[in-house]
Write a protein that holds these residues in place. Structure first.
Motif, short mmCIF file in Angstrom:
data_model
loop_
_atom_site.label_atom_id
_atom_site.label_comp_id
_atom_site.label_asym_id
_atom_site.label_seq_id
_atom_site.Cartn_x
_atom_site.Cartn_y
_atom_site.Cartn_z
N ASP A 16 -61.22 -39.47 47.08
CA ASP A 16 -62.21 -38.79 47.91
C ASP A 16 -61.57 -37.70 48.75
OD1 ASP A 16 -64.25 -40.46 47.04
OD2 ASP A 16 -64.00 -41.86 48.70
N LEU A 17 -62.34 -36.61 48.92
CA LEU A 17 -61.96 -35.52 49.82
C LEU A 17 -63.24 -34.90 50.36
CD1 LEU A 17 -59.64 -33.73 51.01
CD2 LEU A 17 -60.13 -32.16 49.13
N GLY A 18 -63.44 -34.98 51.66
CA GLY A 18 -64.56 -34.31 52.30
C GLY A 18 -65.92 -34.69 51.76
N GLY A 19 -66.09 -35.91 51.31
CA GLY A 19 -67.39 -36.36 50.83
C GLY A 19 -67.61 -36.17 49.34
N THR A 20 -66.64 -35.63 48.63
CA THR A 20 -66.74 -35.48 47.17
C THR A 20 -65.69 -36.37 46.52
OG1 THR A 20 -67.55 -33.22 47.33
CG2 THR A 20 -66.59 -33.86 45.23
N THR A 21 -66.04 -36.97 45.40
CA THR A 21 -65.15 -37.88 44.69
C THR A 21 -64.61 -37.22 43.42
OG1 THR A 21 -66.30 -39.82 45.53
CG2 THR A 21 -65.00 -40.13 43.53
#
Length: 133
Positions: free
Chosen positions: A50-55
């Protein structure tokens, strides 16, 4: 109706190397791992980053020698993963310090700066700093 991008799939033959790159260098967080025991290509190993709400879903078929390549028609479409950065020069320097060089850029325009790096499999990752939105 539509809310957000849920995930992006990344197929790799070297999942540990990819996971180390995305987690260690780009700041993704490992959320989960699992194995799907039976697919048409054998077992499928998955890691969710995950990064900033995106997988980013890192996928590997560990027992498969090769997966059929896509035809030209199937290659039309997504071209890269793009990550927004706060400071282009700082991001590029931090990556250089860890042995990752930009393949091009930064290109600076009035509204943004862009550059590109590659992951361990050679997939393009655009870096973009927005000055104005």
């Amino acid at each position: 109706m539509f809310k957000r991008i849920d995930h992006i799939e990344l197929l790799t033959a070297a999942p540990e190397q990819s996971i180390a790159f995305y987690v260690g260098l780009l700041g993704f967080r490992e959320r989960d791992r699992m194995r799907i025991p039976a697919t048409s290509f054998g077992p499928l190993d998955l890691a969710y980053l995950d990064l900033g709400g995106t997988t980013l879903e890192v996928m590997c078929y560990p027992e498969t020698k090769s997966i059929p390549t896509r035809s030209v028609e199937q290659r039309l479409g997504w071209q890269c993963l793009a990550l927004e950065v706060d400071d282009m020069n700082g991001a590029l320097q931090a990556l250089r310090d860890k042995g990752v060089e930009a393949t091009w850029g930064p290109v600076k325009r009035p509204d943004y700066a862009r550059a590109e790096i590659r992951d361990p499999d050679g997939n393009p990752i655009e870096l973009r700093q927005w000055y104005r939105r």
